[in-house]
Scaffold this active site. Structure first.
Site, PDB file in Angstrom:
ATOM      1  N   LYS A   9       0.833  -1.205   0.000  1.00 12.04           N
ATOM      2  CA  LYS A   9       0.000   0.000   0.000  1.00 12.04           C
ATOM      3  C   LYS A   9       0.874   1.264   0.000  1.00 12.04           C
ATOM      4  CE  LYS A   9      -3.727  -2.457   2.460  1.00 12.04           C
ATOM      5  NZ  LYS A   9      -4.699  -2.426   3.579  1.00 12.04           N
ATOM      6  N   TYR A  49     -12.159  -3.031  -3.148  1.00  4.47           N
ATOM      7  CA  TYR A  49     -12.721  -3.037  -1.795  1.00  4.47           C
ATOM      8  C   TYR A  49     -14.248  -2.990  -1.806  1.00  4.47           C
ATOM      9  CZ  TYR A  49      -8.192  -2.678   0.584  1.00  4.47           C
ATOM     10  OH  TYR A  49      -6.928  -2.933   1.092  1.00  4.47           O
ATOM     11  N   ASN A 112      -1.911  -0.049   7.068  1.00  2.00           N
ATOM     12  CA  ASN A 112      -1.368  -1.341   7.485  1.00  2.00           C
ATOM     13  C   ASN A 112      -0.505  -2.038   6.425  1.00  2.00           C
ATOM     14  OD1 ASN A 112      -3.437  -2.136   5.869  1.00  2.00           O
ATOM     15  ND2 ASN A 112      -4.649  -3.115   7.487  1.00  2.00           N
ATOM     16  N   HIS A 115      -1.744  -5.468   1.463  1.00  2.00           N
ATOM     17  CA  HIS A 115      -2.987  -6.225   1.290  1.00  2.00           C
ATOM     18  C   HIS A 115      -2.661  -7.640   0.842  1.00  2.00           C
ATOM     19  CE1 HIS A 115      -6.805  -7.656  -0.279  1.00  2.00           C
ATOM     20  NE2 HIS A 115      -6.125  -8.038  -1.341  1.00  2.00           N
ATOM     21  N   GLU A 126      -9.275 -11.052  -7.532  1.00  2.00           N
ATOM     22  CA  GLU A 126      -8.341  -9.921  -7.436  1.00  2.00           C
ATOM     23  C   GLU A 126      -7.239 -10.018  -8.484  1.00  2.00           C
ATOM     24  OE1 GLU A 126      -9.242  -9.223  -2.676  1.00  2.00           O
ATOM     25  OE2 GLU A 126      -7.257  -9.970  -3.264  1.00  2.00           O
TER      26      GLU A 126
HETATM   27  P1  RTP Z   1      -6.793  -5.882   3.345  1.00  2.00           P
HETATM   28  O1  RTP Z   1      -8.112  -6.280   2.682  1.00  2.00           O
HETATM   29  O2  RTP Z   1      -6.396  -4.456   3.041  1.00  2.00           O
HETATM   30  O3  RTP Z   1      -5.728  -6.874   3.061  1.00  2.00           O
HETATM   31  O4  RTP Z   1      -7.000  -5.924   4.944  1.00  2.00           O
HETATM   32  P2  RTP Z   1      -7.729  -7.047   5.814  1.00  2.00           P
HETATM   33  O5  RTP Z   1      -8.242  -8.145   4.926  1.00  2.00           O
HETATM   34  O6  RTP Z   1      -6.805  -7.422   6.908  1.00  2.00           O
HETATM   35  O7  RTP Z   1      -8.937  -6.231   6.439  1.00  2.00           O
HETATM   36  P3  RTP Z   1     -10.382  -5.922   5.812  1.00  2.00           P
HETATM   37  O8  RTP Z   1     -11.391  -6.288   6.832  1.00  2.00           O
HETATM   38  O9  RTP Z   1     -10.521  -6.504   4.448  1.00  2.00           O
HETATM   39  O10 RTP Z   1     -10.364  -4.329   5.714  1.00  2.00           O
HETATM   40  C1  RTP Z   1      -9.794  -3.669   4.595  1.00  2.00           C
HETATM   41  C2  RTP Z   1      -8.998  -2.480   5.084  1.00  2.00           C
HETATM   42  O11 RTP Z   1      -9.885  -1.518   5.633  1.00  2.00           O
HETATM   43  C3  RTP Z   1      -9.251  -0.833   6.696  1.00  2.00           C
HETATM   44  N1  RTP Z   1     -10.076  -0.942   7.883  1.00  2.00           N
HETATM   45  N2  RTP Z   1     -10.282   0.042   8.699  1.00  2.00           N
HETATM   46  N3  RTP Z   1     -11.165   1.659  10.816  1.00  2.00           N
HETATM   47  C4  RTP Z   1     -11.507   0.398  10.802  1.00  2.00           C
HETATM   48  O12 RTP Z   1     -12.167  -0.116  11.667  1.00  2.00           O
HETATM   49  C5  RTP Z   1     -11.059  -0.413   9.681  1.00  2.00           C
HETATM   50  N4  RTP Z   1     -11.334  -1.686   9.474  1.00  2.00           N
HETATM   51  C6  RTP Z   1     -10.709  -2.021   8.323  1.00  2.00           C
HETATM   52  C7  RTP Z   1      -7.908  -1.490   6.952  1.00  2.00           C
HETATM   53  O13 RTP Z   1      -6.894  -0.663   6.414  1.00  2.00           O
HETATM   54  C8  RTP Z   1      -8.005  -2.801   6.207  1.00  2.00           C
HETATM   55  O14 RTP Z   1      -6.761  -3.232   5.717  1.00  2.00           O
HETATM   56 MG    MG Z   2      -9.422  -7.772   3.234  1.00  2.00          MG
END
Ligand code: RTP
Ligand code: MG
Length: 148
Positions: A9, A49, A112, A115, A126
Site C-alpha cells: 500500500k 474493496y 497497514n 494487502h 483480485e
Molecule cells: P486488506 O483487505 O487491506 O488486506 O486488509 P484485511 O483483509 O486485513 O482487512 P479488511 O477487513 O478486508 O479491511 C480492509 C482495510 O480496511 C481498513 N479498515 N479500517 N477503521 C476500521 O475499523 C477499519 N477496518 C478495516 C484497513 O486498512 C483494512 O486493511
Molecule cells: Mg481484506
C-alpha cells in the site's frame, strides 16, 4: 499451484519497505509471477474493496489506496493464500503478532502496509481485476549455476 494477490500500500512504498516486504516472500519460498508499480484509479480501488462499500471507513480507505503509488503482485506456491495472510498478520498492526509484516512494521489500522487476498475465490477475482493474463509469467529457476 496456488496464486495470491498482494499489494504494498502507499504507506509501505513511502516508508521504504518495498525490499523488506518482497524479501520475506522470496525467502519463504514463494515464486513471483507478476509485479507492477502503479497509481490506483478510484474505480479500481472501489472495485477491489467493493465488499466494504457500506462500511464507515470505505471512503477513507479508497482515498488512502489512491493517494500514492502501490506495488501490485501475484505470488505462487503451495498454500500461498493462507500462508501470505499469516505472514501479513492481523488487520490492526497493534494487535498483529510480532514476526508478521503488520506486527513488526506498523501501528495504524488504516495504514497497514500490505494487502493480501483472504481466500481462493477472492484471490482469483483480485488477480483478474489487477492483472492481464499476459502480465503473469510462469517460470522455473534455471538449473544453470550462475555463480562459480
Ligand atoms: P486488506 O483487505 O487491506 O488486506 O486488509 P484485511 O483483509 O486485513 O482487512 P479488511 O477487513 O478486508 O479491511 C480492509 C482495510 O480496511 C481498513 N479498515 N479500517 N477503521 C476500521 O475499523 C477499519 N477496518 C478495516 C484497513 O486498512 C483494512 O486493511
Ligand atoms: Mg481484506
Amino acid at each position: 499451484m496456488e496464486r495470491t494477490f498482494l499489494a504494498i500500500k502507499p504507506d509501505g512504498i513511502q516508508r521504504g519497505l518495498i525490499g523488506e516486504i518482497i524479501s520475506r516472500f522470496e525467502a519463504k519460498g514463494f515464486t513471483l509471477v507478476g509485479l507492477k508499480f502503479m497509481k490506483v484509479s478510484r474505480e479500481l480501488a472501489e472495485q477491489h474493496y467493493n465488499i466494504h462499500r457500506e462500511k464507515s471507513f470505505f471512503t477513507g480507505l479508497v482515498d488512502f489506496i489512491t493517494s500514492g503509488p502501490v506495488i501490485a503482485m501475484v505470488w505462487e506456491g503451495s498454500g500461498a493464500i493462507a500462508a501470505a495472510r499469516k505472514m501479513i498478520g492481523a488487520t490492526n498492526p497493534l494487535t498483529a503478532e510480532p514476526g508478521t509484516i503488520r506486527g513488526d512494521l506498523g501501528i495504524d489500522i488504516g495504514r497497514n502496509i500490505i494487502h493480501g487476498s483472504d481466500a481462493p475465490e477472492t484471490a482469483t477475482q483480485e488477480i483478474s481485476l489487477w492483472f492481464k493474463d499476459e502480465e503473469l509469467i510462469s517460470w522455473q529457476p534455471s538449473l544453470i549455476s550462475w555463480i562459480r
